[in-house]
Scaffold this motif. Structure first.
Motif, PDB file in Angstrom:
ATOM      1  N   TRP A  60     -27.978  59.078  39.518  1.00 38.08           N
ATOM      2  CA  TRP A  60     -27.107  59.062  38.480  1.00 38.08           C
ATOM      3  C   TRP A  60     -26.791  57.459  38.300  1.00 38.08           C
ATOM      4  CZ3 TRP A  60     -25.113  63.035  35.618  1.00 38.08           C
ATOM      5  CH2 TRP A  60     -24.068  62.810  34.744  1.00 38.08           C
ATOM      6  N   GLU A  61     -27.370  56.754  37.491  1.00 35.83           N
ATOM      7  CA  GLU A  61     -26.915  55.304  37.243  1.00 35.83           C
ATOM      8  C   GLU A  61     -25.763  55.103  36.139  1.00 35.83           C
ATOM      9  OE1 GLU A  61     -29.985  51.643  36.456  1.00 35.83           O
ATOM     10  OE2 GLU A  61     -30.123  52.836  38.363  1.00 35.83           O
ATOM     11  N   VAL A  62     -24.921  54.186  36.410  1.00 35.16           N
ATOM     12  CA  VAL A  62     -23.935  53.761  35.443  1.00 35.16           C
ATOM     13  C   VAL A  62     -24.144  52.911  34.837  1.00 35.16           C
ATOM     14  CG1 VAL A  62     -21.432  53.239  35.273  1.00 35.16           C
ATOM     15  CG2 VAL A  62     -22.024  55.086  36.707  1.00 35.16           C
ATOM     16  N   ASP A  63     -23.960  52.584  33.389  1.00 31.32           N
ATOM     17  CA  ASP A  63     -24.282  51.488  32.636  1.00 31.32           C
ATOM     18  C   ASP A  63     -23.118  50.458  32.822  1.00 31.32           C
ATOM     19  OD1 ASP A  63     -24.781  49.394  30.811  1.00 31.32           O
ATOM     20  OD2 ASP A  63     -25.097  50.985  29.004  1.00 31.32           O
ATOM     21  N   THR A  64     -23.462  49.487  33.517  1.00 33.77           N
ATOM     22  CA  THR A  64     -22.250  48.400  33.936  1.00 33.77           C
ATOM     23  C   THR A  64     -21.734  47.755  32.829  1.00 33.77           C
ATOM     24  OG1 THR A  64     -23.793  46.772  34.619  1.00 33.77           O
ATOM     25  CG2 THR A  64     -22.994  48.448  36.394  1.00 33.77           C
ATOM     26  N   ARG A  65     -22.382  47.704  31.758  1.00 32.71           N
ATOM     27  CA  ARG A  65     -21.949  47.089  30.427  1.00 32.71           C
ATOM     28  C   ARG A  65     -20.715  47.865  29.954  1.00 32.71           C
ATOM     29  NH1 ARG A  65     -26.953  47.395  26.341  1.00 32.71           N
ATOM     30  NH2 ARG A  65     -26.719  49.526  27.150  1.00 32.71           N
ATOM     31  N   PHE A  66     -20.314  48.868  30.329  1.00 28.31           N
ATOM     32  CA  PHE A  66     -19.182  49.825  29.911  1.00 28.31           C
ATOM     33  C   PHE A  66     -18.369  50.448  31.004  1.00 28.31           C
ATOM     34  CE2 PHE A  66     -22.625  49.927  26.922  1.00 28.31           C
ATOM     35  CZ  PHE A  66     -21.833  49.559  25.571  1.00 28.31           C
ATOM     36  N   ALA A  67     -17.255  50.783  30.936  1.00 27.23           N
ATOM     37  CA  ALA A  67     -16.404  51.268  31.791  1.00 27.23           C
ATOM     38  C   ALA A  67     -16.771  52.648  32.058  1.00 27.23           C
ATOM     39  CB  ALA A  67     -14.852  51.485  31.584  1.00 27.23           C
ATOM     40  N   ALA A  68     -17.095  53.151  33.350  1.00 30.05           N
ATOM     41  CA  ALA A  68     -17.403  54.429  33.536  1.00 30.05           C
ATOM     42  C   ALA A  68     -16.066  55.298  34.012  1.00 30.05           C
ATOM     43  CB  ALA A  68     -18.338  54.416  34.891  1.00 30.05           C
ATOM     44  N   CYS A  69     -16.357  56.621  33.723  1.00 29.09           N
ATOM     45  CA  CYS A  69     -15.062  57.449  34.178  1.00 29.09           C
ATOM     46  C   CYS A  69     -15.223  57.903  35.470  1.00 29.09           C
ATOM     47  CB  CYS A  69     -15.307  58.814  33.233  1.00 29.09           C
ATOM     48  SG  CYS A  69     -16.674  59.929  33.692  1.00 29.09           S
ATOM     49  N   PRO A  70     -14.266  58.311  36.236  1.00 32.22           N
ATOM     50  CA  PRO A  70     -14.304  58.423  37.737  1.00 32.22           C
ATOM     51  C   PRO A  70     -15.512  59.625  37.844  1.00 32.22           C
ATOM     52  CG  PRO A  70     -11.896  58.365  36.788  1.00 32.22           C
ATOM     53  CD  PRO A  70     -12.979  58.550  35.755  1.00 32.22           C
ATOM     54  N   ASP A  71     -15.595  60.819  36.991  1.00 32.95           N
ATOM     55  CA  ASP A  71     -16.484  61.594  37.079  1.00 32.95           C
ATOM     56  C   ASP A  71     -18.053  61.195  37.474  1.00 32.95           C
ATOM     57  OD1 ASP A  71     -14.890  63.558  37.361  1.00 32.95           O
ATOM     58  OD2 ASP A  71     -15.381  64.440  35.459  1.00 32.95           O
ATOM     59  N   CYS A  72     -18.137  60.142  36.484  1.00 29.34           N
ATOM     60  CA  CYS A  72     -19.571  59.461  36.602  1.00 29.34           C
ATOM     61  C   CYS A  72     -19.561  58.592  37.712  1.00 29.34           C
ATOM     62  CB  CYS A  72     -19.919  59.041  35.173  1.00 29.34           C
ATOM     63  SG  CYS A  72     -20.118  59.545  34.015  1.00 29.34           S
ATOM     64  N   ASP A  73     -18.646  57.977  38.300  1.00 31.12           N
ATOM     65  CA  ASP A  73     -18.581  57.266  39.441  1.00 31.12           C
ATOM     66  C   ASP A  73     -18.799  58.056  40.482  1.00 31.12           C
ATOM     67  OD1 ASP A  73     -18.434  54.608  38.420  1.00 31.12           O
ATOM     68  OD2 ASP A  73     -16.204  54.701  38.528  1.00 31.12           O
ATOM     69  N   ASP A  74     -18.305  59.197  40.592  1.00 34.02           N
ATOM     70  CA  ASP A  74     -18.582  60.268  41.802  1.00 34.02           C
ATOM     71  C   ASP A  74     -20.250  60.682  41.632  1.00 34.02           C
ATOM     72  OD1 ASP A  74     -15.942  60.286  42.542  1.00 34.02           O
ATOM     73  OD2 ASP A  74     -15.569  62.132  41.552  1.00 34.02           O
ATOM     74  N   ASN A  75     -20.813  60.963  40.603  1.00 32.14           N
ATOM     75  CA  ASN A  75     -22.204  61.359  40.383  1.00 32.14           C
ATOM     76  C   ASN A  75     -22.743  60.076  41.126  1.00 32.14           C
ATOM     77  OD1 ASN A  75     -21.703  63.696  39.478  1.00 32.14           O
ATOM     78  ND2 ASN A  75     -21.963  63.197  37.185  1.00 32.14           N
ATOM     79  N   ALA A  76     -22.764  58.867  40.617  1.00 30.27           N
ATOM     80  CA  ALA A  76     -23.547  57.905  40.980  1.00 30.27           C
ATOM     81  C   ALA A  76     -23.359  57.736  42.719  1.00 30.27           C
ATOM     82  CB  ALA A  76     -23.106  56.481  40.413  1.00 30.27           C
ATOM     83  N   LEU A  77     -22.245  57.829  43.146  1.00 31.06           N
ATOM     84  CA  LEU A  77     -22.147  57.855  44.703  1.00 31.06           C
ATOM     85  C   LEU A  77     -22.936  58.707  45.355  1.00 31.06           C
ATOM     86  CD1 LEU A  77     -18.513  56.664  44.870  1.00 31.06           C
ATOM     87  CD2 LEU A  77     -20.232  55.373  45.280  1.00 31.06           C
ATOM     88  N   GLU A  78     -23.143  60.031  44.617  1.00 31.16           N
ATOM     89  CA  GLU A  78     -23.713  61.161  45.298  1.00 31.16           C
ATOM     90  C   GLU A  78     -25.265  60.635  45.781  1.00 31.16           C
ATOM     91  OE1 GLU A  78     -24.456  65.088  46.525  1.00 31.16           O
ATOM     92  OE2 GLU A  78     -22.665  63.845  46.327  1.00 31.16           O
ATOM     93  N   GLY A  79     -25.935  59.583  45.398  1.00 30.60           N
ATOM     94  CA  GLY A  79     -27.109  59.176  45.896  1.00 30.60           C
ATOM     95  C   GLY A  79     -28.130  60.268  45.200  1.00 30.60           C
ATOM     96  N   ALA A  80     -29.305  60.285  45.777  1.00 32.85           N
ATOM     97  CA  ALA A  80     -30.684  61.043  45.223  1.00 32.85           C
ATOM     98  C   ALA A  80     -30.165  62.650  45.526  1.00 32.85           C
ATOM     99  CB  ALA A  80     -31.667  60.579  46.032  1.00 32.85           C
ATOM    100  N   ILE A  81     -30.544  63.304  44.479  1.00 34.02           N
ATOM    101  CA  ILE A  81     -30.817  64.674  44.431  1.00 34.02           C
ATOM    102  C   ILE A  81     -32.143  65.026  43.850  1.00 34.02           C
ATOM    103  CG2 ILE A  81     -28.207  64.905  44.076  1.00 34.02           C
ATOM    104  CD1 ILE A  81     -28.884  66.253  41.205  1.00 34.02           C
ATOM    105  N   ALA A  82     -32.506  66.167  44.010  1.00 30.36           N
ATOM    106  CA  ALA A  82     -33.685  66.652  43.270  1.00 30.36           C
ATOM    107  C   ALA A  82     -33.505  66.730  41.928  1.00 30.36           C
ATOM    108  CB  ALA A  82     -34.510  67.929  44.074  1.00 30.36           C
ATOM    109  N   ALA A  83     -34.667  66.745  41.100  1.00 30.30           N
ATOM    110  CA  ALA A  83     -34.637  66.612  39.625  1.00 30.30           C
ATOM    111  C   ALA A  83     -34.364  68.197  39.173  1.00 30.30           C
ATOM    112  CB  ALA A  83     -35.675  66.303  38.959  1.00 30.30           C
ATOM    113  N   GLY A  84     -33.249  68.515  38.587  1.00 31.55           N
ATOM    114  CA  GLY A  84     -33.005  69.773  37.977  1.00 31.55           C
ATOM    115  C   GLY A  84     -31.621  70.537  38.912  1.00 31.55           C
ATOM    116  N   GLY A  85     -31.582  69.615  39.974  1.00 32.28           N
ATOM    117  CA  GLY A  85     -30.263  70.088  40.867  1.00 32.28           C
ATOM    118  C   GLY A  85     -28.815  69.500  39.947  1.00 32.28           C
ATOM    119  N   GLU A  86     -27.979  69.716  40.372  1.00 35.56           N
ATOM    120  CA  GLU A  86     -26.798  69.602  40.002  1.00 35.56           C
ATOM    121  C   GLU A  86     -25.997  68.339  40.812  1.00 35.56           C
ATOM    122  OE1 GLU A  86     -23.934  72.998  39.598  1.00 35.56           O
ATOM    123  OE2 GLU A  86     -24.948  73.676  37.712  1.00 35.56           O
TER     124      GLU A  86
END
Length: 240
Positions: free
Chosen positions: A191-217
């Motif tokens: 999950w990659e955040v567009d650094t041109r804009f402020a990201a919400c905490p949820d999206c930051d959490d997703n980005a910090l998760e690292g790699a997952i398999a496509a189709g997973g949550e």
């Protein structure tokens, strides 16, 4: 000299293409689709407004939204049908960034992705419109002249502001769902955040998760980006 200048311009263009981020590429390919869809939705909205105002002129005192609009499914289809081709194109544009073979994603996957975008359009644009119009009827208390004035204001707001704002989110949704559909099942993605804009905490959490398999949550329960209105995130291959 001319040849040298042409070569320099070509080199500059090639460099610009190399430097373009995934987010910039997405914005570039969906912007024309947003413009096209906005014209179509505003035309559909204008036709609907005329029908609603005509109903208010011809009817006895209106107390229910059903007196002005068809049921939700039929009402929503006027909007989803108007921009279906643009949404499908956004899906294919998204999948082109993630698929590994030189052919479009399967028709069933594309249809499913368009369905997700349609749901977003209904949730973010059609249902709020119905809610606002229902409120106009309630506040009018059976006075069709009062309801008419309020209804005109709502349609004006949707035409001049709401459609444009909402379409950005809907088209990013179609593109993002297309990106997911383009990945082979199980492909490691992040999950990659567009650094041109402020990201919400949820999206930051997703980005910090690292790699997952496509189709997973991801931690938020989302399987693709964007996650919500205003979100500008993207899925990218982990080994990009």
């Amino acid at each position: 000299e001319d040849a040298a200048e042409d070569a320099a311009e070509d080199a500059a263009e090639d460099a610009a293409e190399v430097e373009q981020t995934a987010f910039e590429h997405r914005d570039e390919v969906i912007t024309p689709l947003i413009v096209s869809s906005a014209k179509k939705l505003k035309r559909a909205l204008a036709d609907e407004q005329n029908d609603v105002l005509d109903a208010l002129r011809r009817s006895d005192a209106v107390h229910m939204i059903d007196a002005l609009l068809p049921e939700v499914g039929e009402h929503a289809s006027h909007y989803t049908g108007a921009i279906g081709e643009d949404l499908l194109e956004a899906v294919h544009r998204g999948s082109a960034t993630s698929r590994t073979v030189d052919r479009k994603i399967r028709q069933a996957l594309a249809a499913d992705a368009v369905g997700v975008a349609n749901d977003a359009l209904i949730q973010w644009l059609v249902m709020p419109l119905r809610d606002r119009l229902a409120r106009c009827i309630t506040e009018g208390e059976g006075d069709n002249a009062v309801v008419t004035k309020k209804v005109r204001a709502v349609y004006r707001e949707w035409k001049t502001q709401y459609i444009d704002e909402t379409l950005d989110d809907v088209m990013r949704c179609a593109h993002g769902r297309g990106v997911l559909a383009g990945f082979d099942p199980g492909t490691p993605i992040v999950w990659e955040v567009d650094t041109r804009f402020a990201a919400c905490p949820d999206c930051d959490d997703n980005a910090l998760e690292g790699a997952i398999a496509a189709g997973g949550e991801f931690p938020t329960g989302d399987s693709f980006a964007p996650a919500h209105p205003g979100c500008r995130c993207l899925l990218v291959a982990a080994d990009r």
